[in-house]
Design an enzyme around this catalytic site. Structure first.
Site, PDB file in Angstrom:
ATOM      1  N   ALA A   1      -3.406  -4.642  10.782  1.00 31.29           N
ATOM      2  CA  ALA A   1      -3.763  -3.719   9.696  1.00 31.29           C
ATOM      3  C   ALA A   1      -2.639  -3.570   8.685  1.00 31.29           C
ATOM      4  CB  ALA A   1      -4.139  -2.359  10.274  1.00 31.29           C
ATOM      5  N   GLY A   2      -1.842  -4.620   8.499  1.00 28.10           N
ATOM      6  CA  GLY A   2      -0.757  -4.527   7.530  1.00 28.10           C
ATOM      7  C   GLY A   2       0.599  -4.601   8.206  1.00 28.10           C
TER       8      GLY A   2
ATOM      9  N   GLY B   1       6.709 -13.208   9.663  1.00 27.18           N
ATOM     10  CA  GLY B   1       6.775 -14.046  10.858  1.00 27.18           C
ATOM     11  C   GLY B   1       5.733 -13.687  11.893  1.00 27.18           C
TER      12      GLY B   1
ATOM     13  N   ASN C   1      -4.655 -15.029   6.274  1.00 32.17           N
ATOM     14  CA  ASN C   1      -5.188 -13.793   6.840  1.00 32.17           C
ATOM     15  C   ASN C   1      -6.372 -13.295   6.017  1.00 32.17           C
ATOM     16  OD1 ASN C   1      -3.104 -12.778   9.053  1.00 32.17           O
ATOM     17  ND2 ASN C   1      -1.943 -13.713   7.393  1.00 32.17           N
TER      18      ASN C   1
ATOM     19  N   HIS D   1       0.813  -1.222   0.000  1.00 30.73           N
ATOM     20  CA  HIS D   1       0.000   0.000   0.000  1.00 30.73           C
ATOM     21  C   HIS D   1       0.847   1.272   0.000  1.00 30.73           C
ATOM     22  CE1 HIS D   1      -3.688  -2.273   0.611  1.00 30.73           C
ATOM     23  NE2 HIS D   1      -3.012  -3.002   1.470  1.00 30.73           N
TER      24      HIS D   1
ATOM     25  N   ASP E   1       2.560  -6.397   1.977  1.00 30.65           N
ATOM     26  CA  ASP E   1       1.340  -5.743   2.475  1.00 30.65           C
ATOM     27  C   ASP E   1       1.723  -4.521   3.317  1.00 30.65           C
ATOM     28  OD1 ASP E   1      -1.338  -5.245   2.807  1.00 30.65           O
ATOM     29  OD2 ASP E   1      -1.712  -6.879   4.212  1.00 30.65           O
TER      30      ASP E   1
END
Length: 380
Positions: free
Chosen positions: A306-307, A244, A214, A56, A269
């Protein structure tokens, strides 16, 4: 440009070789010491440049910000972790925000930039499932629509190359089939799909899965879910976040063991907070996120992941040194596999004559010494 090393990765192994680059392409791969060299890297590893299909942002910039200089800065600097090609990734938001983000990427591609190559856009959402939305903003989640997607693709000048959607909400798999017909990779994710629904998504054109483990239905021996489909269907690609934290190293090893070396795709991500200090003050999809000392992002005040702030070279180290994934499979996951998934393996993901001169020189501790983007040295 002529560079050489006693460990150049080609044909699934290291060989002593020279790489000759001309006009951004690999012109020749020659035996070691054939020609005078510009750089001799001794025994350091030379790998194909890394390809991140799900990221992102970084350096304080998010794809949804729609700021041209932020995007250019990201592409110019991201080779520091060995990345030479990228899909800037949107996050679920209202149509005006997504339209501006897509138009920004298109404008930068038209206007020119330096560094990692923008191969297209990964459109993550808004066609997701509410129960597995993760940190995606619920107020912006929408029903899959071919007509709306066409408008987004128009704003992007056709640059949407990859879309994450929840197949169980795609009535008649209309959007899945449309994307497949128009050359857009469909990746199933943020989804409550059953194992059977996942198979139907694949039967109607889906060829990948978004951050396996996820944002999807987990594995149970009587209800295999999306994770079960990711394990069972070997010729469908599957992204994995290799920090990890999103997936424990043993789970990463399990997935590679089941999937093999040719269909796992390493992703970061990463959020705008990558390369920024830990703490608060960051957002994802208009919602506040906090970055922990472990580098993991969570929605502010919650435990919802959230990433990440993962760097690709560190993901490779985690795969090999902690998850104990064979080196060839780990390298494939960040080079040739994403290239094949996107249909650009004729020029990306390999050190082969005729391919782009996208190369990364790695130290033994996996830190990056130099990255070449289409033959240009980026770290000086």
């Amino acid at each position: 440009m002529v560079i050489q090393s006693k460990r150049v990765w080609t044909a699934g192994q290291f060989i002593a070789a020279q790489v000759v680059a001309e006009d951004g392409k690999i012109a020749d791969v020659l035996p070691y010491d054939s020609l005078p060299v510009d750089e001799d890297y001794g025994n350091l590893r030379i790998l194909p440049g890394f390809i991140d299909v799900h990221t992102h942002g970084a350096y304080g910039f998010d794809t949804n910000d729609a700021e041209p200089e932020g995007l250019r800065n990201w592409m110019r600097r991201i080779p520091q972790e060995g990345v030479t090609a990228i899909l800037p990734t949107t996050v679920t938001q209202m149509p005006d925000v997504l339209t501006a983000a897509l138009a920004n990427v298109a404008a930068v591609v038209r206007g020119g930039y330096e560094g990692a190559e923008i191969l297209g856009v990964h459109f993550e959402g808004p066609y997701l499932d509410m129960d597995h939305k993760g940190a995606q903003p619920p107020e912006a989640i929408a029903k899959p629509s071919v007509e709306q997607f066409q408008q987004y693709q128009k704003a992007a000048d056709g640059l949407i190359r990859y879309i994450t959607l929840a197949p169980e909400h795609d009535d008649g798999f209309a959007l899945t089939k449309y994307c497949c017909k128009t050359g857009v990779v469909v990746s199933m994710g943020h989804s409550s799909a059953t194992y059977e629904q996942a198979l139907m998504g694949i039967a109607n054109g889906a060829t990948s899965m978004t951050h396996v483990f996820n944002g999807m239905t987990g594995f149970h021996h009587r209800k295999p879910g999306l994770v079960g489909a990711a394990f069972r269907v070997r010729d469908v690609y599957g992204e994995v976040i290799c920090d990890g934290c999103h997936s424990q190293p043993a789970a990463l090893n399990d997935y590679f063991q089941a999937k093999g070396r040719d269909h796992v795709i390493m992703i970061t991500d990463s959020l705008c907070a990558k390369y920024c200090p830990p703490g608060g003050g960051y957002q994802l999809g208009g919602h506040d996120v906090e970055i922990g000392e472990d580098g993991l992002a969570r929605l502010a005040g919650t435990d919802t992941i959230a990433g990440s702030t993962l760097r690709m070279n560190r993901g490779l180290r985690i795969l090999v040194e902690e998850a104990m994934v064979p080196f060839d499979a780990a390298v494939n996951a960040c080079t040739i596999n994403p290239a094949r998934c996107l249909g650009v393996d004729d020029r990306k993901g390999r050190i082969v004559a005729g391919c782009d001169a996208d190369l990364v020189v790695l130290k033994d501790d996996y830190e990056v010494l130099q990255t070449y983007c289409r033959g240009k040295a980026m770290l000086k």
